[in-house]
Design an enzyme around this catalytic site. Structure first.
Site, PDB file in Angstrom:
ATOM      1  N   ARG A 114       0.838  -1.205   0.000  1.00 55.13           N
ATOM      2  CA  ARG A 114       0.000   0.000   0.000  1.00 55.13           C
ATOM      3  C   ARG A 114       0.868   1.249   0.000  1.00 55.13           C
ATOM      4  O   ARG A 114       0.589   2.212  -0.725  1.00 55.13           O
ATOM      5  CB  ARG A 114      -0.933  -0.001   1.212  1.00 55.13           C
ATOM      6  N   CYS A 150      -1.523   5.500   9.497  1.00 57.54           N
ATOM      7  CA  CYS A 150      -1.890   4.211   8.893  1.00 57.54           C
ATOM      8  C   CYS A 150      -2.994   4.463   7.873  1.00 57.54           C
ATOM      9  O   CYS A 150      -2.917   5.422   7.117  1.00 57.54           O
ATOM     10  CB  CYS A 150      -2.330   3.220   9.964  1.00 57.54           C
TER      11      CYS A 150
END
Length: 382
Positions: A176, A234
């Protein structure tokens, strides 16, 4: 008998031995759970509803930071008092439970610990469980006092990124962070906060439990020194708290969590490929092949077809959009910085240059301009 929490993380054995403590409060902080009387939980646990009760649900982003008044009210509704000894767990081992502890710390309450290994570890030991029941006991007298130094919001992270005031550590997966897979949130662009580094939260865990303090400290040391101001980010502010927990155990003092994390930052900022350092290997290859194909000022159908056999079409189109904004000097500088800085091709320059030649020959010719670029790139990079 009343107890105090000895450390930021406690074992299931410790919790089992202290189940009868009069001030013990066990919280189930599983983030994806809703109340379900058919679901098992630790005996006498109370459901800590992160999404609906302990988040600002009017905020457009998930798990948004609650107000001081909201947190105090909902904590009291769970019967939490000023002297409660709180142990929080989740059903993944250590995941959202770290978020719950961080919330309490942010509201100046530290007599709270994460259960190492969570519910899976509790079940493994065959310790007592019951089906979920709603808490119907008396309200508590918990008091919340916001500690703003523990949290960052969008304006804060923009300044931290721009001015390099903090080490920004992104705890999402490497895939990611490096644009290699889509974000799980529908419609959210891929990317990373400028000047951030990556340390996946899973690097601190093994089978749902924290690794040794030595291993955790070593992992953190690779991205930030103990005296650095650090902010963890995050996807939506949940797993960043796992790193915040690890940093606390490792002696880091100046630690923050970016509450909105990438879900907020990615939605509120432009999506161009602004920095070569944010490119994946596939994007670097796409950019080089696109640039090579345009050295004669045109790209043939066969050259484009070759590139798309090597690069996902979505990556090709995204990189082409950036290429069309760059002048010739910018193109060369992007390529040099991306390849040299990140060493994507240190061990496979042969493959890179083979791709360039094969693409150039795709239309049956290898013209002078393509040959000149090929020779120039080899001279610069090798």
């Amino acid at each position: 008998m009343k107890i105090s929490i000895p450390t930021a993380v406690v074992s299931v054995d410790w919790l089992y031995k202290n189940l009868k403590a009069s001030n013990l409060v066990i919280l189930d902080g599983t983030v994806a759970k809703t109340f379900n009387p058919q679901t098992l939980q630790i005996e006498n646990a109370r459901f800590f509803d992160i999404k609906q009760k302990f988040s600002n649900t009017s905020d457009p982003f998930p798990s948004a930071f609650p107000s001081e008044a909201q947190f105090e009210k909902e904590a009291r509704n769970l019967g939490i008092n000023r002297d409660s000894a709180i142990v929080v767990y989740d059903d993944k081992g250590i995941y959202s439970s770290a978020r719950v502890r961080w919330l309490f710390k942010t509201f100046e309450y530290t007599n709270v610990a994460v259960l190492d290994g969570g519910f899976p570890e509790w079940q493994k030991k065959n310790y007592p469980t019951t089906y979920m029941t709603a808490y119907n006991g008396p309200k508590g007298n918990f008091t919340a006092r916001l500690q703003p130094e523990a949290v960052m919001f969008f304006k804060d992270i923009v300044q931290a990124s721009k001015n390099n005031t903090h080490k920004i550590v992104d705890v999402r997966s490497k895939a990611r962070f490096n644009y290699e897979v889509p974000e799980p949130r529908v419609g959210l662009r891929r990317g990373q906060i400028p000047n951030s580094v990556n340390l996946p939260f899973t690097e601190l865990l093994e089978e749902g439990k924290l690794k040794s303090k030595k291993e955790i400290a070593k992992a953190l040391y690779m991205v930030a020194d103990q005296d650095d101001p650090v902010v963890f980010s995050c996807g939506s502010g949940i797993t960043a708290c796992v790193l915040a927990l690890g940093a606390e155990l490792s002696g880091y003092k100046n630690v923050k969590v970016y509450d909105g994390s990438w879900t907020e930052y990615g939605a509120l900022t432009p999506g161009d490929l602004e920095q070569p350092k944010t490119w994946t290997k596939a994007e670097v290859l796409a950019y080089i092949l696109i640039y090579t194909s345009h050295t004669d000022l045109t790209i043939t159908r066969k050259e484009k077809e070759y590139i798309i056999t090597r690069i996902d079409k979505a990556v090709y189109e995204r990189v082409l959009a950036q290429f069309e904004k760059d002048n010739d000097y910018q193109c060369v500088q992007r390529i040099i910085e991306a390849v040299k800085t990140y060493d994507y091709y240190r061990d496979d320059f042969a493959d890179l240059f083979a791709d360039i030649k094969l693409m150039a020959f795709a239309d049956g010719s290898y013209d002078n301009m393509e040959q000149v670029f090929y020779a120039t790139l080899k001279r610069i990079l090798l």
